[in-house]
Design a protein around this motif. Sequence first.
Motif, PDB file in Angstrom:
ATOM      1  N   GLN A 126      62.055 111.078  53.128  1.00  0.00           N
ATOM      2  CA  GLN A 126      61.991 110.433  54.446  1.00  0.00           C
ATOM      3  C   GLN A 126      60.939 109.328  54.449  1.00  0.00           C
ATOM      4  O   GLN A 126      61.144 108.256  55.020  1.00  0.00           O
ATOM      5  N   PHE A 167      61.687 105.272  55.088  1.00  0.00           N
ATOM      6  CA  PHE A 167      60.976 104.438  56.064  1.00  0.00           C
ATOM      7  C   PHE A 167      60.286 103.269  55.363  1.00  0.00           C
ATOM      8  O   PHE A 167      60.342 102.128  55.835  1.00  0.00           O
ATOM      9  N   SER A 222      62.667 100.519  54.524  1.00  0.00           N
ATOM     10  CA  SER A 222      63.049  99.747  55.706  1.00  0.00           C
ATOM     11  C   SER A 222      61.989  98.711  56.050  1.00  0.00           C
ATOM     12  O   SER A 222      62.298  97.553  56.338  1.00  0.00           O
ATOM     13  N   SER A 232      61.050  99.167  62.726  1.00  0.00           N
ATOM     14  CA  SER A 232      61.345 100.105  61.639  1.00  0.00           C
ATOM     15  C   SER A 232      61.155 101.547  62.091  1.00  0.00           C
ATOM     16  O   SER A 232      61.931 102.439  61.706  1.00  0.00           O
ATOM     17  N   TYR A 283      64.053 104.272  62.227  1.00  0.00           N
ATOM     18  CA  TYR A 283      63.839 105.498  61.466  1.00  0.00           C
ATOM     19  C   TYR A 283      64.133 106.714  62.331  1.00  0.00           C
ATOM     20  O   TYR A 283      64.804 107.660  61.905  1.00  0.00           O
TER      21      TYR A 283
END
Length: 361
Positions: free
Chosen positions: A169, A173, A176, A240, A244
């Motif tokens: 995860q 992120f 991104s 972002s 997310y």
Amino acid sequence: MKKILLYILLSLSVFSYAQEKKFKVILDAGHGGKDPGAQKNGCIEKLIALDVVLRIGKILEAYPEFDIKYTRTTDVFIPLKDRAKMANDFEADLFVSVHCNSSVSPKPYGAMTLVMGLSRAGMNFEIAKAENAVISLEENYKEKYEGFDPNNPNTQIGLRIMQEETLMQSIDFASSVQSYFKNSLQRKDLGMHQQPLWVLDATVMPGVLIELGFLSNLEESRYMKSEEGKSNYSQIIARSIIEYKNNLKGTNTIPNTLDIKEPIIIEPEVVVVTSDSSTVANSTTIEAVPAGSGYKVQISFSAKKLELIPENFNGLNNITVAEINGGYKYYYGEGSMEICKKLLAEAKLKGYKSAFIVESK
């Protein structure tokens, strides 16, 4: 039948709670107080990081779906251990730490995002060592951090890789953020890296440490210090975070609209040498530029004085030069902000990718 109905009601209740539960984000402005972080080209890391973090928070606080907490909102020293504890006690869904990079060389530039890992190769370990070094400013740091040595690349204490799901995860992120740096801000993309950072290891939720750029690089430091630059960074990081959350929770929160602007760099200038189009190409006149006369596009800086002819500037005409600190700054055109935005676009098409607008003084 009653058991089925009870199960359905319970499921709906859990789903409703999940939908209503706010997404918790902890925003961490790197350094602070007696720990200034990097200091280069008239910039101080702790101040830029705090400014950007507060701007991110302001954007997210406008959304009722978010619950935002800051590790600091003023110029104070916060130990790394306390930052991690704040995040864990808050039970945050995401930890975002903002920093500025630096190097002994003025050449490196670009943005990168770090997640927890054990890689210790090359320059990236030097970055990790610099960010961890704040530990030594704390009282009784050897006891607090159980022998963690921020200067030892072989240290293992406190450097375990997070659970695979949390790490993935964090990587999603980070990727991104880097994509926005590259595509929306046209910043050099230095990518996402795994590094042994104590504050990311000590937090139990997905987390990243964002290095906005290199303060040691003159052009990039100006971008980071400018109002427009700090606003640009905060907008894309906030966006972002929203995206997310949507991807992770299956929500449909509308992301903030990006309003990316070219930085306006204000710097003092007294005398400018300009080319006179009414004379031969290599002749010049000297004139003072009156304060507030408008804006210019700075295209380059060189230790060498170049003849002000199009052949020396990729075909651009109307070039001016200012001699400052033993070097020469070259400008393309002058006029209103709207005019200079067009000139800036032209300069970039001609190959001056780092060109920017400055105010005439």
